[in-house]
Design a protein around this motif. Structure first.
Motif, PDB file in Angstrom:
ATOM      1  N   UNK A 170     -68.651 -47.112 -23.368  1.00  0.00           N
ATOM      2  CA  UNK A 170     -68.909 -45.683 -23.566  1.00  0.00           C
ATOM      3  C   UNK A 170     -68.238 -45.188 -24.836  1.00  0.00           C
ATOM      4  N   UNK A 171     -67.043 -45.695 -25.118  1.00  0.00           N
ATOM      5  CA  UNK A 171     -66.345 -45.298 -26.343  1.00  0.00           C
ATOM      6  C   UNK A 171     -67.155 -45.690 -27.571  1.00  0.00           C
ATOM      7  N   UNK A 172     -67.718 -46.897 -27.592  1.00  0.00           N
ATOM      8  CA  UNK A 172     -68.549 -47.332 -28.712  1.00  0.00           C
ATOM      9  C   UNK A 172     -69.724 -46.379 -28.921  1.00  0.00           C
ATOM     10  N   UNK A 173     -70.370 -45.991 -27.847  1.00  0.00           N
ATOM     11  CA  UNK A 173     -71.524 -45.100 -27.972  1.00  0.00           C
ATOM     12  C   UNK A 173     -71.105 -43.713 -28.466  1.00  0.00           C
ATOM     13  N   UNK A 174     -69.941 -43.266 -28.041  1.00  0.00           N
ATOM     14  CA  UNK A 174     -69.429 -41.988 -28.537  1.00  0.00           C
ATOM     15  C   UNK A 174     -69.107 -42.070 -30.027  1.00  0.00           C
ATOM     16  N   UNK A 175     -68.503 -43.182 -30.428  1.00  0.00           N
ATOM     17  CA  UNK A 175     -68.195 -43.362 -31.849  1.00  0.00           C
ATOM     18  C   UNK A 175     -69.478 -43.408 -32.676  1.00  0.00           C
ATOM     19  N   UNK A 176     -70.510 -44.075 -32.165  1.00  0.00           N
ATOM     20  CA  UNK A 176     -71.779 -44.122 -32.893  1.00  0.00           C
ATOM     21  C   UNK A 176     -72.339 -42.723 -33.125  1.00  0.00           C
ATOM     22  N   UNK A 177     -72.220 -41.846 -32.144  1.00  0.00           N
ATOM     23  CA  UNK A 177     -72.703 -40.476 -32.320  1.00  0.00           C
ATOM     24  C   UNK A 177     -71.907 -39.751 -33.397  1.00  0.00           C
ATOM     25  N   UNK A 178     -70.607 -39.969 -33.416  1.00  0.00           N
ATOM     26  CA  UNK A 178     -69.786 -39.341 -34.451  1.00  0.00           C
ATOM     27  C   UNK A 178     -70.133 -39.906 -35.826  1.00  0.00           C
ATOM     28  N   UNK A 179     -70.354 -41.199 -35.901  1.00  0.00           N
ATOM     29  CA  UNK A 179     -70.710 -41.825 -37.173  1.00  0.00           C
ATOM     30  C   UNK A 179     -72.097 -41.413 -37.660  1.00  0.00           C
ATOM     31  N   UNK A 180     -72.909 -40.810 -36.798  1.00  0.00           N
ATOM     32  CA  UNK A 180     -74.227 -40.314 -37.204  1.00  0.00           C
ATOM     33  C   UNK A 180     -74.147 -38.926 -37.832  1.00  0.00           C
ATOM     34  N   UNK A 181     -72.980 -38.291 -37.825  1.00  0.00           N
ATOM     35  CA  UNK A 181     -72.807 -37.021 -38.514  1.00  0.00           C
ATOM     36  C   UNK A 181     -72.904 -37.242 -40.024  1.00  0.00           C
ATOM     37  N   UNK A 182     -73.145 -36.205 -40.812  1.00  0.00           N
ATOM     38  CA  UNK A 182     -73.216 -36.383 -42.265  1.00  0.00           C
ATOM     39  C   UNK A 182     -71.975 -37.078 -42.827  1.00  0.00           C
ATOM     40  N   UNK A 183     -72.175 -37.919 -43.849  1.00  0.00           N
ATOM     41  CA  UNK A 183     -71.092 -38.758 -44.357  1.00  0.00           C
ATOM     42  C   UNK A 183     -69.876 -37.967 -44.825  1.00  0.00           C
ATOM     43  N   UNK A 184     -70.098 -36.761 -45.322  1.00  0.00           N
ATOM     44  CA  UNK A 184     -68.982 -35.961 -45.842  1.00  0.00           C
ATOM     45  C   UNK A 184     -68.265 -35.169 -44.756  1.00  0.00           C
ATOM     46  N   UNK A 185     -68.712 -35.273 -43.510  1.00  0.00           N
ATOM     47  CA  UNK A 185     -68.057 -34.540 -42.427  1.00  0.00           C
ATOM     48  C   UNK A 185     -66.579 -34.894 -42.363  1.00  0.00           C
ATOM     49  N   UNK A 186     -65.746 -33.869 -42.338  1.00  0.00           N
ATOM     50  CA  UNK A 186     -64.301 -34.083 -42.202  1.00  0.00           C
ATOM     51  C   UNK A 186     -63.985 -34.365 -40.738  1.00  0.00           C
ATOM     52  N   UNK A 187     -63.289 -35.470 -40.482  1.00  0.00           N
ATOM     53  CA  UNK A 187     -62.950 -35.884 -39.125  1.00  0.00           C
ATOM     54  C   UNK A 187     -61.459 -35.682 -38.900  1.00  0.00           C
ATOM     55  N   UNK A 188     -61.118 -35.015 -37.812  1.00  0.00           N
ATOM     56  CA  UNK A 188     -59.729 -34.726 -37.483  1.00  0.00           C
ATOM     57  C   UNK A 188     -59.390 -35.415 -36.164  1.00  0.00           C
ATOM     58  N   UNK A 189     -58.493 -36.383 -36.249  1.00  0.00           N
ATOM     59  CA  UNK A 189     -58.173 -37.218 -35.096  1.00  0.00           C
ATOM     60  C   UNK A 189     -57.066 -36.598 -34.244  1.00  0.00           C
ATOM     61  N   UNK A 190     -56.933 -37.106 -33.028  1.00  0.00           N
ATOM     62  CA  UNK A 190     -55.976 -36.532 -32.095  1.00  0.00           C
ATOM     63  C   UNK A 190     -54.574 -37.094 -32.172  1.00  0.00           C
ATOM     64  N   UNK A 191     -54.422 -38.248 -32.836  1.00  0.00           N
ATOM     65  CA  UNK A 191     -53.106 -38.890 -32.900  1.00  0.00           C
ATOM     66  C   UNK A 191     -52.946 -39.627 -34.218  1.00  0.00           C
ATOM     67  N   UNK A 192     -51.699 -39.754 -34.635  1.00  0.00           N
ATOM     68  CA  UNK A 192     -51.370 -40.681 -35.716  1.00  0.00           C
ATOM     69  C   UNK A 192     -49.983 -41.236 -35.454  1.00  0.00           C
ATOM     70  N   UNK A 193     -49.900 -42.574 -35.421  1.00  0.00           N
ATOM     71  CA  UNK A 193     -48.643 -43.249 -35.089  1.00  0.00           C
ATOM     72  C   UNK A 193     -47.961 -43.843 -36.310  1.00  0.00           C
ATOM     73  N   UNK A 194     -48.395 -43.458 -37.490  1.00  0.00           N
ATOM     74  CA  UNK A 194     -47.743 -43.804 -38.757  1.00  0.00           C
ATOM     75  C   UNK A 194     -47.503 -45.300 -38.905  1.00  0.00           C
ATOM     76  N   UNK A 195     -48.561 -46.126 -38.853  1.00  0.00           N
ATOM     77  CA  UNK A 195     -48.378 -47.581 -38.980  1.00  0.00           C
ATOM     78  C   UNK A 195     -47.712 -47.959 -40.292  1.00  0.00           C
ATOM     79  N   UNK A 196     -46.850 -48.971 -40.214  1.00  0.00           N
ATOM     80  CA  UNK A 196     -46.109 -49.502 -41.365  1.00  0.00           C
ATOM     81  C   UNK A 196     -45.239 -48.433 -42.025  1.00  0.00           C
TER      82      UNK A 196
END
Length: 295
Positions: free
Chosen positions: A186-212
């Motif tokens: 289900x997550x994959x299908x949800x991501x596919x819908x988000x990736x179908x938005x216009x390429x310039x769409x600004x995406x704001x995520x819910x978390x960032x764990x500051x890798x490295x």
């Protein structure tokens, strides 16, 4: 010309990696809060409102008028401050309509009894697919995005989308899908819908764990995610993504606050009612998540 670019301020909570947002229409100054955090120290059981108060201070400093308090899903790693913000402002609290399924699932896990309603009545408004909230000249439009949880909801607004726990920043991949009711497919299908938005769409995520050890960041675009996300570039189809996601999830211990947080968050971000002594208590089911990886 209709304004299509909302103003967005993100507030990173280093204790949980969560991002709180204030989104506003520049023309009218109407605003919404998305995924507010109520501070909680599991060692002492203490709660505090510093993170949520920072949102109120930002609204006041910018002269913004709050219309909506929104949770994109019942969070497993922090307490929602929706209830606190409603107490302070009187504004309506909102979440996705499928929260009723999450309530029913966790009511069984917590053995909450007949007194706990699983009809979503703890919120003022439940958004179904395609429904919207007005925000001045803009609208916040709901897109059902299950996978991380049954009730996860993306919100689009002008050229922006709040994608909660579907994708993280490109160097961090995607969100886990092994919580009760979660599904990597289900997550994959949800991501596919988000990736179908216009390429310039600004995406704001819910978390960032500051890798490295990098600084916290939370904004990307559809084009950036397609080109560089460490999970999407390795998976060309649902089966490949599910294999990657499930293998990763089998190594992850549950979030430290999940059993504390869900009890609050399926109740609209409200703490349990005080008992006769005036003290509030959380109910933690022992061995309630069989098979969970030990932290």
């Amino acid at each position: 010309m209709t304004q299509t670019r909302p103003e967005i301020a993100g507030f990173h909570d280093p204790r949980t990696g969560s991002i709180q947002y204030v989104v506003s229409d520049p023309g009218s100054g109407r605003a919404a809060v998305i995924d507010p955090v109520l501070d909680f120290d599991p060692a002492s059981g203490a709660t505090a409102t510093g993170s949520a108060d920072a949102l109120l201070a930002h609204l006041a400093a910018k002269g913004l008028a709050l219309d909506w308090i929104i949770d994109t899903h019942p969070h497993a790693d922090h307490f929602s401050a929706a209830g606190y913000l409603q107490e302070r402002t009187g504004k309506p609290i909102v979440t996705g309509g499928r929260v009723v399924e999450v309530q029913a699932l966790w009511k069984r896990i917590y053995n909450l009894g007949d007194g706990f309603a699983t009809d979503g009545s703890q919120w003022d408004r439940l958004l179904e697919e395609g429904q919207s909230l007005p925000l001045g000249a803009l609208s916040l439009v709901a897109m059902h995005s299950p996978g991380h949880t049954l009730a996860s909801m993306t919100l689009t607004c002008g050229d922006a989308a709040f994608i909660h726990d579907t994708l993280f920043m490109p160097d961090s991949g995607s969100a886990r899908a092994d919580f009760p009711g979660g599904s990597a497919a289900a997550l994959w299908r949800s991501i596919e819908r988000i990736m179908a938005l216009p390429e310039a769409t600004r995406l704001f995520t819910g978390h960032d764990y500051m890798p490295k050890g990098r600084a916290a960041v939370w904004e990307s675009t559809v084009a950036e995610q397609r080109a560089t996300n460490v999970h999407l570039t390795k998976a060309s189809c649902e089966a490949e993504f599910v294999a990657i996601r499930e293998a990763r999830d089998r190594t992850l211990p549950m979030p430290k606050l999940i059993l504390a947080a869900l009890q609050v968050n399926i109740a609209g971000g409200r703490l349990p009612e005080p008992e006769a002594s005036g003290q509030r208590f959380l109910k933690i089911p022992l061995n309630g998540l069989p098979g969970a990886v030990w932290g």
